[in-house]
Write a protein that holds these residues in place. Structure first.
Motif, PDB file in Angstrom:
ATOM      1  N   TYR A 352       0.843  -1.195   0.000  1.00  9.57           N
ATOM      2  CA  TYR A 352       0.000   0.000   0.000  1.00  9.57           C
ATOM      3  C   TYR A 352       0.881   1.249   0.000  1.00  9.57           C
ATOM      4  O   TYR A 352       1.984   1.234   0.555  1.00  9.57           O
ATOM      5  N   ASP A 380      -3.243   0.490  -3.920  1.00  2.00           N
ATOM      6  CA  ASP A 380      -2.820  -0.897  -3.706  1.00  2.00           C
ATOM      7  C   ASP A 380      -2.513  -1.492  -5.079  1.00  2.00           C
ATOM      8  O   ASP A 380      -2.414  -0.746  -6.065  1.00  2.00           O
ATOM      9  N   ASP A 382      -4.237  -3.051  -7.181  1.00  2.04           N
ATOM     10  CA  ASP A 382      -5.285  -2.994  -8.197  1.00  2.04           C
ATOM     11  C   ASP A 382      -5.795  -1.600  -8.516  1.00  2.04           C
ATOM     12  O   ASP A 382      -6.154  -1.301  -9.638  1.00  2.04           O
ATOM     13  N   HIS A 385      -7.588   4.898  -4.577  1.00  2.00           N
ATOM     14  CA  HIS A 385      -8.759   5.604  -4.055  1.00  2.00           C
ATOM     15  C   HIS A 385      -8.344   7.004  -3.642  1.00  2.00           C
ATOM     16  O   HIS A 385      -7.283   7.177  -3.055  1.00  2.00           O
ATOM     17  N   LEU A 413      -9.817   1.166   4.099  1.00  2.00           N
ATOM     18  CA  LEU A 413      -9.617   0.471   2.824  1.00  2.00           C
ATOM     19  C   LEU A 413      -8.955  -0.892   3.024  1.00  2.00           C
ATOM     20  O   LEU A 413      -9.311  -1.866   2.354  1.00  2.00           O
ATOM     21  N   LYS A 416     -11.621  -3.284   4.491  1.00  2.00           N
ATOM     22  CA  LYS A 416     -12.624  -3.609   3.480  1.00  2.00           C
ATOM     23  C   LYS A 416     -12.085  -4.679   2.539  1.00  2.00           C
ATOM     24  O   LYS A 416     -12.754  -5.669   2.240  1.00  2.00           O
ATOM     25  N   ARG A 417     -10.849  -4.486   2.126  1.00  2.00           N
ATOM     26  CA  ARG A 417     -10.214  -5.433   1.220  1.00  2.00           C
ATOM     27  C   ARG A 417     -10.074  -6.810   1.878  1.00  2.00           C
ATOM     28  O   ARG A 417     -10.314  -7.844   1.258  1.00  2.00           O
ATOM     29  N   GLN A 418      -9.670  -6.772   3.159  1.00  2.00           N
ATOM     30  CA  GLN A 418      -9.508  -8.042   3.876  1.00  2.00           C
ATOM     31  C   GLN A 418     -10.842  -8.759   4.010  1.00  2.00           C
ATOM     32  O   GLN A 418     -10.914  -9.977   3.899  1.00  2.00           O
ATOM     33  N   ASN A 420     -13.420  -8.481   1.970  1.00  2.60           N
ATOM     34  CA  ASN A 420     -13.811  -8.989   0.650  1.00  2.60           C
ATOM     35  C   ASN A 420     -13.079 -10.279   0.292  1.00  2.60           C
ATOM     36  O   ASN A 420     -13.619 -11.150  -0.375  1.00  2.60           O
ATOM     37  N   GLN A 421     -11.822 -10.344   0.768  1.00  2.00           N
ATOM     38  CA  GLN A 421     -11.036 -11.543   0.468  1.00  2.00           C
ATOM     39  C   GLN A 421     -11.339 -12.678   1.428  1.00  2.00           C
ATOM     40  O   GLN A 421     -11.117 -13.837   1.129  1.00  2.00           O
TER      41      GLN A 421
END
Lengths: 422, 422
Positions: A352, A380, A382, A385, A413, A416-418, A420-421
């Motif tokens: 990050y 990150d 991908d 933001h 962020l 949220k990513r964690q 989602n994964q």
């Protein structure tokens, strides 16, 4: 069990005129609190005989323990020692073991000749018990008078801290066994103090008298401190768990952490758990976010570095922000911070990168881009933001607010990513 | 003229348990001092009815002005307002102009609906005079009782500061015209407090009673504060000039500055006067030196940026420290910091670059390179100077000490160069 009554007196003109901030009292308060004791009162007075005397009278009259710091140095403005000698009675005498200790410090550590002024540091009132100061030349002193214990410690923080841990706490635990005090903390963001209070008023009303709630608003976040006291630590801890868990459920959408820690520590833990790293690209914050991320022990596990591009020339040369972008949309823009974040991530080799650019004041604002306008970006692998802030404070507070909000943005962020994964 | 007697009472459990450091009192002390007033006593008590009451009794009995901060928020742990109402008598009444102000803040600034709890902030004891808080919803309040003036202010620093400047100081100046207080400061480095005292004892003995000297040691430097009081400001200033000039001559070899300012401001002024710029390359300090250089207004005139190479990979990629150097002599070495400084200067396009690499602890030390070992380098167009430190404190203090010593080292080299050229 009655609570032990503790007062702290700090001595020194520099405290009253605000040349020095009294961090000693805060540290002592923390340390005693961890050990189950509460400080009831703090007083600060100048290097004035009558004022110090009066503070001793006031605090002595209703305290079990009075902790006095400051005024013990070798120079003429330090009058505490002669005053204590007069207050508790007795002559000033040379203490052989202190003298040996002072001599050793000069011979072995400082490697300088000792002068008379240093030798006099070993003179103490004969009515005192010396508390060994392993970290310096000014001895701690303990006095007793009408059931109250007084300890006098040097004002140098490093020496004072050693004396509290090595000498004062053991005495306190022996003389005044404490009841258990447990603090729990929940940090929330995005909701003001009064709305928060409204939202949890039923929960708050359900608390028994030995559990207290305090609201500590700070830079757009509110820290809730839940404090319980009781004779039996395990039972108290279980009781607090139950109450705090209910609160966590009620505040799930706005809770940042349930630890009493700064936001950068929360971010660091989140990164470390997933074996991820971060770096920063900072313009207006000038390295402050990098400093926050790196100041705690163990930060090298997740923090790799930073490119502080205070000048636009550095944004171009090291962060490869195109000259045209700086001309057309300016350094304080979504485009610029996005490029800063993306390129910092690449240059620093991190998972990050957090980038910030803004106008913190007092000067540099325009009608279009006023003081307090800040853009931030998180990159990150991908995507990038971006987010805009508008702040309305002075330079120092704008800088703190920017750093905390940026770290908070990064934290959201990452979580949220964690999720989602996960 | 008798000195105005001022006490400060700060209220809040968070102060006593050390969760929050009391910067409010320090700021108030500074501000009053600049205006010619001295704070005589500070007290801090928790959110406890009896303790607050007693603090009002103690401070009221011997003060002309008592300043109370904290405990005015909208939540249940804030008991100050009902207590003040009881202490000074009278009912709680709704104040129309405060209500309008609070309503405006919610409608125009926060753009949120106002709830009952916010409306209640406009309730004040009928015995008080409201002090307008332009920066927030909790009004300041002024009470008078037996010739003592009491002002109660919110604890939020930004709001408290506005009230002191806009409301309290004008009242103070009108009611209690002050005598002049002038402070002068001389910062010295390299000589301990007691040796310094020995060196200037004749000068100190020559001071008249209205001029006082204080020694404020801090991170290897000693700040000498000379304070004069008198009826006539111009005469006092001339008298202080004479005394301070004599002291400057006596301490010429160890004087860092004669301004009461942090070292980074001294460095910044030195650079700006000669139109020179600086950047940093930081390993162990993680951006802290960049933060110090950039935190003050106007720093963009001399500070361009920084490369924070917390990880060795960043030292290689951005500062071009050869991999072999890091393997053979290590990151904490004269060779590495010299390369860091030279390349940072080039990359950032500055006249000077300051580089630092060290082991601040608590972990990471080896027998050969223990915790506390720090190397620093300063590069200019012609050469690179390196210097080693050995520190013996904890991580936080090691970091502060490193930054201050590095800035001090930079200052010495800049002055030396300027003298050689001058």
């Amino acid at each position: 069990m009655l609570a032990t009554r503790i007062s702290i007196i700090t001595i020194g003109d520099e405290l009253l005129i605000g040349q020095v901030i009294d961090t000693n009292s805060a540290w002592i308060g923390q340390r005693l609190n961890q050990a189950g004791y509460e400080v009831r009162r703090r007083m600060a007075v100048g290097d004035q005989w009558d004022d110090i005397w009066q503070a001793l009278d006031i605090c002595g009259s209703d305290s079990d323990l009075v902790i006095i710091t400051g005024g013990l140095g070798p120079t003429a403005d330090d009058i505490t020692k002669p005053l204590l000698s007069r207050y508790f009675g007795g002559e000033m005498v040379m203490n052989a073991s202190v003298l040996e200790h002072v001599t050793q410090i000069f011979e072995k550590k400082l490697k300088r000749p000792m002068i008379e002024r240093n030798r006099l540091q070993a003179m103490v009132p004969e009515t005192c018990t010396v508390l060994h100061n392993s970290r310096g030349t000014a001895p701690g002193m303990l006095f007793e008078k009408e059931k109250t214990i007084y300890v006098s410690l040097p004002g140098v923080p490093f020496e004072m801290k050693g004396l509290i841990d090595d000498e004062v706490l053991p005495i306190l635990k022996e003389r005044f066994p404490s009841e258990a005090i447990i603090h729990r903390t929940i940090v929330t963001a995005g909701v003001g103090e009064s709305f928060l209070a409204e939202r949890i008023q039923d929960w708050e009303a359900s608390l028994p008298t030995h559990i207290k709630l305090a609201y500590l608003p700070h830079h757009g976040m509110v820290r809730l401190r839940i404090t319980g006291r009781g004779k039996e630590e395990t039972a108290l801890s279980l009781e607090l768990d139950e109450k705090v868990n209910a609160l966590k459920v009620a505040l799930a959408d706005i809770m940042v952490t349930d630890r009493d820690e700064p936001i950068e520590v929360t971010v660091g833990r989140l990164l470390q758990t997933s074996n991820l790293t971060v770096g920063t690209a900072e313009s207006c914050t000038g390295g402050y976010i990098a400093h926050l991320l790196s100041k705690h022990p163990g930060s090298s596990k997740f923090f790799k570095g930073s490119i502080v591009s205070y000048h636009n020339a550095v944004k171009e040369s090291l962060l490869h922000v195109p000259h045209d972008t700086l001309i057309s949309v300016g350094a304080v823009s979504a485009e610029t911070v996005a490029i800063m974040a993306r390129n910092a991530r690449e240059q620093l080799g991190t998972d990050y990168a957090l980038a910030v650019s803004g106008i913190l004041g007092p000067d540099g604002g325009t009608e279009e881009k006023p003081v307090g306008m800040v853009w931030m970006a998180v990159a990150d692998a991908d995507q990038v933001h971006t987010h805009e802030l508008r702040l309305h404070y002075d330079r120092v507070r704008n800088m703190e607010q920017t750093a905390l909000q940026a770290l908070h943005y990064l934290r959201r962020l990452i979580s949220k990513r964690q999720k989602n994964q996960g």
